[in-house]
Write an enzyme that holds these catalytic residues in place. Sequence first.
Site, PDB file in Angstrom:
ATOM      1  N   LYS A  89       0.816  -1.227   0.000  1.00  0.00           N
ATOM      2  CA  LYS A  89       0.000   0.000   0.000  1.00  0.00           C
ATOM      3  C   LYS A  89       0.846   1.271   0.000  1.00  0.00           C
ATOM      4  CE  LYS A  89      -4.408  -1.638   0.894  1.00  0.00           C
ATOM      5  NZ  LYS A  89      -4.310  -2.918   1.635  1.00  0.00           N
ATOM      6  N   GLU A 111      -9.863   6.616   3.246  1.00  0.00           N
ATOM      7  CA  GLU A 111     -10.720   5.627   3.883  1.00  0.00           C
ATOM      8  C   GLU A 111      -9.855   4.425   4.222  1.00  0.00           C
ATOM      9  OE1 GLU A 111     -10.193   5.695   0.677  1.00  0.00           O
ATOM     10  OE2 GLU A 111      -9.688   3.580   0.392  1.00  0.00           O
ATOM     11  N   SER A 377       1.761  -9.770  -0.883  1.00  0.00           N
ATOM     12  CA  SER A 377       1.380  -8.357  -0.743  1.00  0.00           C
ATOM     13  C   SER A 377       1.680  -7.769   0.632  1.00  0.00           C
ATOM     14  CB  SER A 377      -0.106  -8.181  -1.074  1.00  0.00           C
ATOM     15  OG  SER A 377      -0.898  -9.037  -0.274  1.00  0.00           O
TER      16      SER A 377
HETATM   17  C1  LIG Z   1      -5.147  -3.987   1.382  1.00  0.00           C
HETATM   18  C2  LIG Z   1      -4.420  -5.229   1.148  1.00  0.00           C
HETATM   19  C3  LIG Z   1      -4.767  -6.105   0.096  1.00  0.00           C
HETATM   20  C4  LIG Z   1      -5.958  -5.889  -0.804  1.00  0.00           C
HETATM   21  O1  LIG Z   1      -5.936  -4.725  -1.562  1.00  0.00           O
HETATM   22  P1  LIG Z   1      -5.636  -4.736  -3.130  1.00  0.00           P
HETATM   23  O2  LIG Z   1      -5.960  -3.352  -3.554  1.00  0.00           O
HETATM   24  O3  LIG Z   1      -6.515  -5.767  -3.749  1.00  0.00           O
HETATM   25  O4  LIG Z   1      -4.208  -5.065  -3.297  1.00  0.00           O
HETATM   26  C5  LIG Z   1      -4.001  -7.227  -0.116  1.00  0.00           C
HETATM   27  N1  LIG Z   1      -2.946  -7.515   0.693  1.00  0.00           N
HETATM   28  C6  LIG Z   1      -2.590  -6.708   1.712  1.00  0.00           C
HETATM   29  C7  LIG Z   1      -1.430  -7.088   2.556  1.00  0.00           C
HETATM   30  C8  LIG Z   1      -3.310  -5.541   1.980  1.00  0.00           C
HETATM   31  O5  LIG Z   1      -2.957  -4.764   3.002  1.00  0.00           O
END
Ligand SMILES: *Cc1c(COP(=O)(O)O)cnc(C)c1O
Length: 399
Positions: A89, A111, A377
Amino acid sequence: MNIQIDNNGYYGEFGGAFIPEMLHPNIEELRTRYLEIINEPSFILDFKLLLKDYVGRPSPLYFAKRLSEAYNTNIYLKREDLNHTGSHKINNTVGQILLAEKLGKKRIIAETGAGQHGVATATVCALKNMECVIYMGEEDVKRQAPNVARIKMLGAKVIPVNSGNKTLKDATNEALRDWIFNPVDTHYIIGSVVGPHPYPDLVTQFQSVISEEIKIQLTEKTGKSDPDYVLACVGGGSNAAGAFYHFLNNDKIKLIAAEAAGKGIETGEHAASISCGSVGVLHASKSLLLQTSDGQIIEPYSISAGLDYPGVGPLHSWLHTIKRAKYMSITDNEALNAAFTLTRLEGIIPALESAHALALLDKLKFKPDEVVVINLSGRGDKDLETYLKYCEMKSSVPK
Ligand SMILES: *Cc1c(COP(=O)(O)O)cnc(C)c1O
């Protein structure tokens, strides 16, 4: 195949900007200026420097040897979990705070659901000395106490939202409302590839650094820049968009995304907006979403707060429609199992969101010489309580 956004912000039939008249000036300013600003050499320089020294990029591309042996193929993990603040993020919030500065804005709103985007936004606001207001559903404020504490420590204000189901969708509505009343000095940092044009494209551009790096790193490690598979999880779709972006034009590369199937698609308690959704407008963008036949949003459910969103970015609805990417559903239990597998094989505790992408390994069949990249992610520190509960549950079941 043209996968770029058109002048009106559409990927095929999806996207656009379905905004109230009063939001028009804000969106228009952003729409007419974002490309010129983010392509300025000085912007690119500032962005790259912060990504390197502040975020810690490039994030490593790690060859997961024991995981590869378990699945008899070659698995690489793109380590977005190692970024500052613990997920992908921050790539987007760093880009957007620089954009806000160039637009002369003094105040930031955002948000947040799980709180990850709230933390990433409060972080860059501290960095750039900007006033920061985070809208968060009351339910999420309770569920995500550690992230609420981080946001406050960083100097931002959390405004609990008690309309609707008191979760992410309601927080987004409240942030949009704030923006309408503060059009001149405020920039709204949206956290995923959702919302009105130009956000889906803007956030995709900032996150595309992920696939840009994968190409370079794979070349170093394997001599080829292209993998056979790229796997990612999808909430709004920003980490998947970033991981897929530079591979979209090569049809040979299989792009596979995991949506949250929650307690199972058949139970109705899930967040699988692509598998189970229909075309509609949510948060000013036309895409696939979970709704009743008369257009009421159906509350989504996932064990992972970051995937718990009733819509999905228009890029993904389009990639699904033209069959360029494949969207599969992963249940809570499948994700939990995958999280434990990675932890025990590689010593990496993934975020519950990322565990959905890891669970795809059990659903696909790979050849021994194929190369599979999984976008990890985020890290799992925030999910420890959930993991421990599950661990105790498992060990109390007789084998
Ligand atoms: C917020 C988040 C997501 C989901 O958001 P996307 O916009 O689909 O990437 C996925 N993995 C993590 C670790 C997150 O914090």
